[in-house]
Design a protein around this motif. Structure first.
Motif, PDB file in Angstrom:
ATOM      1  N   PHE A  70       0.606  -1.251  -0.081  1.00  0.00           N
ATOM      2  CA  PHE A  70       0.232   0.005  -0.246  1.00  0.00           C
ATOM      3  C   PHE A  70       0.875   1.017  -0.043  1.00  0.00           C
ATOM      4  CE2 PHE A  70      -2.627  -3.295   1.436  1.00  0.00           C
ATOM      5  CZ  PHE A  70      -3.920  -2.977   0.891  1.00  0.00           C
ATOM      6  N   ALA A  71       2.018   1.259  -0.269  1.00  0.00           N
ATOM      7  CA  ALA A  71       3.159   2.260  -0.243  1.00  0.00           C
ATOM      8  C   ALA A  71       2.672   3.264  -1.208  1.00  0.00           C
ATOM      9  CB  ALA A  71       4.250   1.628  -0.448  1.00  0.00           C
ATOM     10  N   GLY A  72       2.019   3.222  -2.266  1.00  0.00           N
ATOM     11  CA  GLY A  72       1.707   3.804  -3.420  1.00  0.00           C
ATOM     12  C   GLY A  72       0.122   4.230  -3.272  1.00  0.00           C
ATOM     13  N   VAL A  73      -0.243   4.044  -2.221  1.00  0.00           N
ATOM     14  CA  VAL A  73      -2.005   4.356  -2.102  1.00  0.00           C
ATOM     15  C   VAL A  73      -2.423   5.481  -1.243  1.00  0.00           C
ATOM     16  CG1 VAL A  73      -4.007   3.352  -1.152  1.00  0.00           C
ATOM     17  CG2 VAL A  73      -2.395   1.728  -2.038  1.00  0.00           C
ATOM     18  N   VAL A  74      -3.333   6.324  -1.781  1.00  0.00           N
ATOM     19  CA  VAL A  74      -3.603   7.503  -1.018  1.00  0.00           C
ATOM     20  C   VAL A  74      -5.090   7.141  -0.732  1.00  0.00           C
ATOM     21  CG1 VAL A  74      -4.309   9.939  -1.096  1.00  0.00           C
ATOM     22  CG2 VAL A  74      -2.398   8.840  -2.230  1.00  0.00           C
ATOM     23  N   THR A  75      -5.543   7.442   0.531  1.00  0.00           N
ATOM     24  CA  THR A  75      -6.811   7.035   1.008  1.00  0.00           C
ATOM     25  C   THR A  75      -7.704   8.205   1.423  1.00  0.00           C
ATOM     26  OG1 THR A  75      -6.567   6.554   3.268  1.00  0.00           O
ATOM     27  CG2 THR A  75      -6.232   4.951   1.699  1.00  0.00           C
ATOM     28  N   PHE A  76      -8.836   8.262   1.153  1.00  0.00           N
ATOM     29  CA  PHE A  76      -9.873   9.434   1.438  1.00  0.00           C
ATOM     30  C   PHE A  76     -11.063   8.767   2.216  1.00  0.00           C
ATOM     31  CE2 PHE A  76      -7.419  11.567  -1.580  1.00  0.00           C
ATOM     32  CZ  PHE A  76      -7.447  12.534  -1.098  1.00  0.00           C
ATOM     33  N   ASN A  77     -11.562   8.852   3.464  1.00  0.00           N
ATOM     34  CA  ASN A  77     -12.545   8.147   4.243  1.00  0.00           C
ATOM     35  C   ASN A  77     -13.757   9.389   3.786  1.00  0.00           C
ATOM     36  OD1 ASN A  77     -11.103   6.418   5.606  1.00  0.00           O
ATOM     37  ND2 ASN A  77     -12.786   6.154   6.726  1.00  0.00           N
ATOM     38  N   LEU A  78     -14.883   8.500   3.834  1.00  0.00           N
ATOM     39  CA  LEU A  78     -16.197   9.200   3.605  1.00  0.00           C
ATOM     40  C   LEU A  78     -16.536  10.343   4.581  1.00  0.00           C
ATOM     41  CD1 LEU A  78     -18.389   6.179   2.351  1.00  0.00           C
ATOM     42  CD2 LEU A  78     -17.888   8.138   1.004  1.00  0.00           C
ATOM     43  N   ASP A  79     -16.520   9.985   5.665  1.00  0.00           N
ATOM     44  CA  ASP A  79     -17.177  10.809   6.696  1.00  0.00           C
ATOM     45  C   ASP A  79     -16.289  10.661   7.988  1.00  0.00           C
ATOM     46  OD1 ASP A  79     -18.023   8.206   7.401  1.00  0.00           O
ATOM     47  OD2 ASP A  79     -19.980   8.473   6.253  1.00  0.00           O
ATOM     48  N   GLU A  80     -16.665  11.364   9.184  1.00  0.00           N
ATOM     49  CA  GLU A  80     -16.435  11.585  10.557  1.00  0.00           C
ATOM     50  C   GLU A  80     -17.394  12.284  11.253  1.00  0.00           C
ATOM     51  OE1 GLU A  80     -15.509  10.266  13.167  1.00  0.00           O
ATOM     52  OE2 GLU A  80     -13.371  10.303  13.021  1.00  0.00           O
ATOM     53  N   TYR A  81     -17.647  11.807  12.286  1.00  0.00           N
ATOM     54  CA  TYR A  81     -18.668  12.339  13.380  1.00  0.00           C
ATOM     55  C   TYR A  81     -18.069  13.839  13.854  1.00  0.00           C
ATOM     56  CZ  TYR A  81     -21.472   8.312  13.974  1.00  0.00           C
ATOM     57  OH  TYR A  81     -22.228   6.899  13.859  1.00  0.00           O
ATOM     58  N   PHE A  82     -18.972  14.896  14.263  1.00  0.00           N
ATOM     59  CA  PHE A  82     -18.503  16.119  14.601  1.00  0.00           C
ATOM     60  C   PHE A  82     -19.357  16.514  15.816  1.00  0.00           C
ATOM     61  CE2 PHE A  82     -17.842  20.728  14.766  1.00  0.00           C
ATOM     62  CZ  PHE A  82     -16.667  20.772  14.214  1.00  0.00           C
ATOM     63  N   PRO A  83     -18.417  16.622  16.799  1.00  0.00           N
ATOM     64  CA  PRO A  83     -17.216  16.923  17.104  1.00  0.00           C
ATOM     65  C   PRO A  83     -16.757  15.441  17.416  1.00  0.00           C
ATOM     66  CG  PRO A  83     -18.332  17.612  19.060  1.00  0.00           C
ATOM     67  CD  PRO A  83     -19.253  17.514  17.910  1.00  0.00           C
ATOM     68  N   MET A  84     -15.464  15.127  17.239  1.00  0.00           N
ATOM     69  CA  MET A  84     -15.104  13.825  17.715  1.00  0.00           C
ATOM     70  C   MET A  84     -13.401  13.937  17.480  1.00  0.00           C
ATOM     71  SD  MET A  84     -15.585  10.676  18.167  1.00  0.00           S
ATOM     72  CE  MET A  84     -17.293  10.539  17.673  1.00  0.00           C
TER      73      MET A  84
END
Length: 658
Positions: free
Chosen positions: A83-97
């Motif tokens: 996964f050395a060349g992998v970039v990730t973006f997560n969908l979401d996160e609670y706020f605040p957290m």
């Protein structure tokens, strides 16, 4: 490396799927589906690496993608997937957290994936729940710009919420929406309540990628597993595009694929009523199960008893092919009616010799009476909620009934109950002069712990023990009303559950061995297990896997050759009439006695800590389902009862069920 088409059988690419507006791949179980998606991700990672380009992944949280992450970790360790060349973006996160909190998606991703692979942490992107509210807009714009700067997302993994939300894009989200702060829907907050130990602790806001952001991904995989998702799955795949169900926007994506297990796909037309698909459905094999389902569907749809259905009814509702294959309507009606009638028995354990009458239908191992029976109850109340009436019948009819409570259920007790019981112990001990110092220490500890407890904090050992004792006492009281004495109530306290938090440990060899030992000690003739796998917390599924794995290991034992495994439902859903193989009718008195047994679970009464998506109390759910099944049997032309508890016999297919 298998290609996508290689990985999906021709049955999964059935032409009848043409009615579906998102291409659907249906797998036997969630594990197979997850492995398939993990293989597609791995293929893209390797392809991008060979081209010298980063692979950009959009990732989701929740129970749905965890098996995908498990498989990716396995491929990293065993197959050298980097996964050395992998970039990730997560969908979401609670706020605040805060990132270290139990419910944080940062923590979730670390525990399930990032801590176990060779990804550069600088390439991990998750919406920041720690920001000041006034800084969120700039953060969202930066998130969008970073995705665009990398050329967009290659593969986006999605789950789906009960409202049809993807990410935290709640009903009303537009097709063009981008990464932003949103207010969570009440249904979403209710569904998340178990993770936060109460809805009141669930954040009211979250940061989420927008629908427009998601739709710009090159490839989208929408995943759903379990019966609880089947309704929203059918609406998403076969319904019209609408911002009231944001997942339907995926119909507009040229490379979106829906990945389901059979349970989640159950309400798609190809499974629910394949005869409605006409020629595109191909030639159906009208075996007994499909015939039974179709006839019951027809009778229910037009509101007629089975024996009154005519050939015109079959023809007008698209079942001409069934008549052509199986013959006259009269013969079909009679066959299905008799099949349903044969499921009804007031003697779930069989009749003793003196009670048998000429013409009685023979039952399996009827010569064994009384029988040894064990009911496995995942939580301390599933037994009486789901099959309390049947337990009453088995006990009243003289069988030796045992109940095995597989987990303590201690996280589902309100803190105030723990305080109340510690006060009771203190007052009792003072009244009888029993070690007042230790008593005061316990009471002080519980009161102070509860007073200072943070949302989602794991209870202390003392508080957990008190809550477990509360549920044990309730379980014994409920079992006594059903007729099961205290000495036949077994509390297994399976280790997988004992984390003190909603997220449990994986099922272990120790869990299975505990179950094996219990079965060997009782050598039951009948085994009852929870088959309602829509339990949102996953405990029912894990407990079922433990029992069936243990039973499979013991299948060569002499006693096991005579044993029958029945699956009950009731707490979260009910069997459909075409599925039921044993229907136990309940009288008004038995239904009231069942209710009284459920009422003994006072910690779950009025307001359960983890109620799931159903606002009714558990006793109301049980009675409504029991009465609903009875009404349906009545409408189909069978005898009228106050209630019916339905069961399906396990056929030995371990993989298909668990």
């Amino acid at each position: 490396m298998p290609t996508e088409v290689d990985s999906v059988s021709m049955a999964q690419l059935d032409p009848r799927s043409q009615i579906e507006r998102i291409p659907c791949h249906v797998f036997r179980d969630a594990k197979d589906a997850s492995v398939y998606v993990a293989q597609q991700i791995a293929h893209t990672i390797r392809e991008r690496a060979e081209a010298g380009r980063p692979c950009v992944l959009g990732l989701a949280t929740g129970s749905t993608p965890t098996t995908i992450y498990d498989e990716l970790v396995r491929m990293h360790r065993e197959e050298g997937l980097s996964f050395a060349g992998v970039v990730t973006f997560n969908l979401d996160e609670y706020f605040p957290m805060q990132p270290e909190e139990l419910q944080s998606y940062v923590r979730f991703m670390n525990e399930h994936l990032f801590d176990h692979i060779d990804i550069d942490r600088a390439n991990v992107n998750i919406p920041d729940g720690t920001l000041a509210p006034e800084d969120v807009l700039a953060h969202c714009l930066e998130y969008e710009e970073k995705i665009a700067g990398l050329g967009g997302i290659d593969i986006q993994v999605l789950g789906i919420g009960r409202t049809g939300h993807i990410g935290f894009n709640e009903p009303g989200s537009s097709r063009e929406s981008r990464t932003r702060m949103i207010t969570l829907d009440k249904v979403t907050r209710n569904d998340a309540a178990s993770d936060f130990f109460g809805e009141e602790y669930v954040p009211r806001r979250a940061i989420t990628m927008g629908v427009g952001t998601i739709l710009e991904s090159r490839q989208v995989y929408l995943l759903a597993f379990g019966e609880g998702k089947s309704r929203v799955v059918a609406r998403t795949v076969e319904g019209d595009v609408s911002n009231s169900v944001p997942a339907t926007f995926l119909q507009l994506h040229k490379n979106a694929k829906a990945i389901f297990d059979e349970a989640a796909a159950a309400q798609l037309t190809r499974y629910e009523a394949p005869w409605l698909l006409g020629p595109m459905g191909g030639e159906l094999e009208w075996d007994e199960p499909l015939t039974r389902k179709a006839v019951i569907w027809l009778a229910t749809k037009i509101g007629k008893p089975i024996l009154k259905l005519t050939e015109e009814d079959y023809n007008e509702e698209g079942l001409q092919e069934l008549l052509a294959s199986r013959g006259r309507a009269y013969d079909l009606n009679l066959q299905v009616f008799r099949n349903l009638q044969a499921t009804i028995t007031g003697w779930p354990g069989g009749k003793p010799a003196h009670a048998r009458q000429p013409g009685d239908r023979p039952q399996r191992h009827e010569e064994i009476f009384p029988k040894r029976v064990i009911c496995f109850s995942p939580h301390p109340d599933d037994d009486v909620i789901s099959m309390g009436g049947t337990l009453i019948r088995l006990c009243d009819q003289g069988h030796e009934v045992h109940i095995a409570y597989q987990t303590s259920g201690n996280i589902a007790v309100f803190d105030d109950d723990a305080v109340r019981f510690s006060e009771f112990v203190s007052e009792f001990n003072r009244a009888f002069g029993l070690d007042p110092k230790k008593t005061d220490e316990l009471e002080d500890h519980v009161e102070q712990f509860v007073k200072n407890k943070q949302p989602g904090q794991v209870d202390s050992d003392h508080v957990q023990a008190i809550k477990a004792m509360i549920r044990r006492g309730e379980a014994r009281a409920g079992a006594r009303i059903a007729g099961v004495p205290n000495e036949r109530c077994v509390f297994m306290d399976m280790p997988f559950y004992q984390t003190g938090r909603v997220r449990k440990k994986p099922l272990s060899e120790e869990d299975i061995q505990i179950t094996v030992d219990l079965l060997q000690s009782i050598k039951p003739h009948q085994i009852y297990c929870a088959g309602d796998l829509s339990d949102p917390h996953g405990t029912h599924r894990t407990c079922l896997r433990a029992v069936l794995t243990a039973f499979d290991r013991l299948k060569d034992e002499d006693w096991c050759q005579q044993a029958v495994v029945w699956l009950y439902r009731g707490a979260w859903q009910e069997w459909e009439p075409h599925q039921i193989e044993m229907a136990v009718p309940l009288s008004p008195q038995e239904l009231l006695r069942k209710r009284a047994a459920i009422f003994k679970h006072e910690s779950q009464k009025d307001r359960a800590l983890f109620p799931g998506s159903d606002p009714r109390e558990f006793w109301q759910r049980a009675e409504d389902r029991n009465r609903g099944t009875a009404v349906l049997y009545d409408k189909l032309g069978l005898s009228e009862f106050e209630g019916i508890e339905g069961f399906v016999r396990w056929k030995g297919d371990l993989e298909g069920l668990v």
